[in-house]
Scaffold this motif. Structure first.
Motif, mmCIF file in Angstrom:
data_model
loop_
_atom_site.group_PDB
_atom_site.id
_atom_site.type_symbol
_atom_site.label_atom_id
_atom_site.label_comp_id
_atom_site.label_asym_id
_atom_site.label_seq_id
_atom_site.Cartn_x
_atom_site.Cartn_y
_atom_site.Cartn_z
ATOM 1 N N SER A 30 0.828 -1.209 0.000
ATOM 2 C CA SER A 30 0.000 0.000 0.000
ATOM 3 C C SER A 30 0.860 1.256 0.000
ATOM 4 O O SER A 30 0.501 2.277 -0.600
ATOM 5 N N GLY A 31 2.020 1.188 0.667
ATOM 6 C CA GLY A 31 2.936 2.325 0.654
ATOM 7 C C GLY A 31 3.486 2.589 -0.734
ATOM 8 O O GLY A 31 3.617 3.745 -1.154
ATOM 9 N N PHE A 32 3.789 1.520 -1.461
ATOM 10 C CA PHE A 32 4.272 1.677 -2.837
ATOM 11 C C PHE A 32 3.186 2.276 -3.724
ATOM 12 O O PHE A 32 3.453 3.162 -4.543
ATOM 13 N N ALA A 33 1.944 1.795 -3.540
ATOM 14 C CA ALA A 33 0.829 2.339 -4.321
ATOM 15 C C ALA A 33 0.631 3.825 -4.027
ATOM 16 O O ALA A 33 0.377 4.622 -4.939
ATOM 17 N N ALA A 34 0.760 4.196 -2.757
ATOM 18 C CA ALA A 34 0.611 5.602 -2.384
ATOM 19 C C ALA A 34 1.731 6.448 -2.980
ATOM 20 O O ALA A 34 1.500 7.570 -3.448
ATOM 21 N N TYR A 35 2.956 5.900 -2.987
ATOM 22 C CA TYR A 35 4.092 6.631 -3.562
ATOM 23 C C TYR A 35 3.877 6.879 -5.050
ATOM 24 O O TYR A 35 4.072 8.004 -5.538
ATOM 25 N N VAL A 36 3.469 5.838 -5.768
ATOM 26 C CA VAL A 36 3.212 5.982 -7.199
ATOM 27 C C VAL A 36 2.095 6.992 -7.437
ATOM 28 O O VAL A 36 2.170 7.846 -8.337
ATOM 29 N N TYR A 38 0.997 9.588 -5.487
ATOM 30 C CA TYR A 38 1.327 10.980 -5.209
ATOM 31 C C TYR A 38 2.551 11.474 -5.967
ATOM 32 O O TYR A 38 2.759 12.676 -6.098
ATOM 33 N N ARG A 39 3.342 10.533 -6.478
ATOM 34 C CA ARG A 39 4.542 10.933 -7.224
ATOM 35 C C ARG A 39 4.249 11.117 -8.708
ATOM 36 O O ARG A 39 4.811 12.025 -9.342
ATOM 37 N N TYR A 40 3.375 10.285 -9.265
ATOM 38 C CA TYR A 40 3.210 10.278 -10.712
ATOM 39 C C TYR A 40 1.810 10.647 -11.203
ATOM 40 O O TYR A 40 1.657 11.013 -12.360
ATOM 41 N N VAL A 41 0.795 10.516 -10.363
ATOM 42 C CA VAL A 41 -0.552 10.888 -10.787
ATOM 43 C C VAL A 41 -0.699 12.404 -10.676
ATOM 44 O O VAL A 41 -0.407 12.965 -9.613
ATOM 45 N N PRO A 42 -1.118 13.087 -11.738
ATOM 46 C CA PRO A 42 -1.258 14.546 -11.671
ATOM 47 C C PRO A 42 -2.207 14.962 -10.550
ATOM 48 O O PRO A 42 -3.194 14.277 -10.252
ATOM 49 N N GLY A 48 -5.165 9.939 -5.107
ATOM 50 C CA GLY A 48 -5.558 9.206 -3.909
ATOM 51 C C GLY A 48 -6.331 7.953 -4.236
ATOM 52 O O GLY A 48 -6.394 7.016 -3.437
ATOM 53 N N PHE A 49 -6.937 7.903 -5.422
ATOM 54 C CA PHE A 49 -7.719 6.742 -5.830
ATOM 55 C C PHE A 49 -6.839 5.507 -5.941
ATOM 56 O O PHE A 49 -7.192 4.424 -5.451
ATOM 57 N N LEU A 50 -5.671 5.651 -6.565
ATOM 58 C CA LEU A 50 -4.764 4.517 -6.733
ATOM 59 C C LEU A 50 -4.287 3.995 -5.392
ATOM 60 O O LEU A 50 -4.125 2.777 -5.209
ATOM 61 N N SER A 51 -4.082 4.887 -4.435
ATOM 62 C CA SER A 51 -3.606 4.479 -3.108
ATOM 63 C C SER A 51 -4.582 3.535 -2.432
ATOM 64 O O SER A 51 -4.200 2.467 -1.932
ATOM 65 N N ILE A 52 -5.847 3.925 -2.393
ATOM 66 C CA ILE A 52 -6.828 3.107 -1.678
ATOM 67 C C ILE A 52 -7.141 1.823 -2.428
ATOM 68 O O ILE A 52 -7.346 0.767 -1.817
ATOM 69 N N ILE A 183 -2.301 13.228 2.999
ATOM 70 C CA ILE A 183 -1.233 14.220 3.074
ATOM 71 C C ILE A 183 -1.428 15.345 2.076
ATOM 72 O O ILE A 183 -0.910 16.452 2.253
ATOM 73 N N TYR A 184 -2.210 15.083 1.019
ATOM 74 C CA TYR A 184 -2.473 16.129 0.034
ATOM 75 C C TYR A 184 -3.257 17.293 0.640
ATOM 76 O O TYR A 184 -3.329 18.380 0.057
ATOM 77 N N GLN A 185 -3.867 17.091 1.814
ATOM 78 C CA GLN A 185 -4.610 18.158 2.472
ATOM 79 C C GLN A 185 -3.724 19.031 3.361
ATOM 80 O O GLN A 185 -4.226 19.935 4.029
ATOM 81 N N GLY A 186 -2.428 18.752 3.375
ATOM 82 C CA GLY A 186 -1.523 19.530 4.195
ATOM 83 C C GLY A 186 -1.459 19.018 5.631
ATOM 84 O O GLY A 186 -2.203 18.109 6.016
ATOM 85 N N PRO A 187 -0.572 19.595 6.453
ATOM 86 C CA PRO A 187 -0.385 19.121 7.837
ATOM 87 C C PRO A 187 -1.672 19.131 8.664
ATOM 88 O O PRO A 187 -1.950 18.184 9.404
ATOM 89 N N LEU A 188 -2.452 20.194 8.547
ATOM 90 C CA LEU A 188 -3.684 20.275 9.327
ATOM 91 C C LEU A 188 -4.695 19.234 8.850
ATOM 92 O O LEU A 188 -5.440 18.666 9.657
ATOM 93 N N GLY A 189 -4.705 18.955 7.555
ATOM 94 C CA GLY A 189 -5.590 17.923 7.032
ATOM 95 C C GLY A 189 -5.195 16.546 7.520
ATOM 96 O O GLY A 189 -6.056 15.707 7.814
ATOM 97 N N VAL A 190 -3.895 16.294 7.607
ATOM 98 C CA VAL A 190 -3.404 15.012 8.136
ATOM 99 C C VAL A 190 -3.851 14.827 9.576
ATOM 100 O O VAL A 190 -4.310 13.745 9.975
#
Length: 237
Positions: A30-36, A38-42, A48-52, A183-190
């Motif tokens: 799941s960590g690898f999916a999240a990396y891909v 947030y790193r490569y999906v515009p 976030g869809f790919l992560s979940i 994490i895309y929501q920023g620190p307060l969102g996290v």
């Protein structure tokens, strides 16, 4: 120590080792999916869809290998079906109250507001609203609850035990991971979503590891947010 007690303890140790392996493999995939993601999906609504989805299929594969069914992760019929609306109402009110209080406190130390700019595309966009409502009930409400409460928290509790201290500690640990997913929501969102994850974790234990009330509350909260973005728009960042 008798042979019977030794065998039981050995079996328990093997079970816990298997559960820890499950958790490690799940976090790795799941960590690898999240990396891909947030790193490569515009950046945009679909991020976030790919992560979940990756996390869901990782959990699904693991339970299939262990001879379990999806229903075993908390999708059985509630023990008292008629009380489900009461649980939904209670979880909804407590979650919003605790999350709001936590966000107000955290905002005293974090200047940047919650970043929901990716949802700006929803404003007065009816096709995107319909798509988003369908998507959040499937991916956010259903998949996220199965993955992060039913699978991850369930296995953490299996390792730590069912006492109050274990429930609090494991709920906090899984809430940190759940918060980082946003994490895309920023620190307060996290922090805000982490608080929601923690409250959900407590209610998951109180509900005897049943997910239906949490799925409904999760979907309801996200639906209200999406409707706000559609009618009002997103707040400035």
């Amino acid at each position: 120590m008798s042979d019977q007690n030794f065998t039981a303890q050995s079996q328990n140790a093997q079970n816990k080792t298997a559960i820890l392996v499950d958790i490690f493999v799940f976090l790795l995939v799941s960590g690898f999916a999240a990396y891909v993601d947030y790193r490569y999906v515009p950046a945009g609504l679909y991020q976030g869809f790919l992560s979940i989805i990756g996390a869901f299929f990782a959990a699904l594969t693991i339970i299939k290998m262990r001879g379990q069914r999806l229903i075993d992760l908390g999708l059985t019929r509630p023990r008292r079906f008629l009380t489900l609306p009461l649980w939904v109402a209670a979880i909804f009110v407590v979650t919003l109250a605790v999350a709001l209080a936590g966000q107000i406190i955290a905002a005293q130390f974090i200047a940047a507001p919650v970043d929901v700019s990716k949802f700006a595309i929803l404003h007065q966009n009816l096709p995107m609203l319909v798509f988003s409502l369908i998507s959040i009930w499937i991916t956010a409400a259903f998949f996220e609850e199965i993955v992060y409460r039913g699978f991850l928290l369930g296995r953490l509790l299996d390792v730590a035990g069912g006492g109050l201290a274990a429930v609090l500690a494991m709920s906090f640990l899984h809430a940190v991971l759940f918060g980082l997913l946003h994490i895309y929501q920023g620190p307060l969102g996290v922090i805000s979503t982490g608080i929601v994850g923690f409250v959900f974790g407590i209610f998951f234990a109180l509900q005897g590891r049943n997910l239906w009330a949490l799925i409904l509350v999760h979907g309801l909260i996200d639906t209200l947010s999406v409707l706000q973005f559609y009618f009002v728009g997103v707040p400035p960042t």
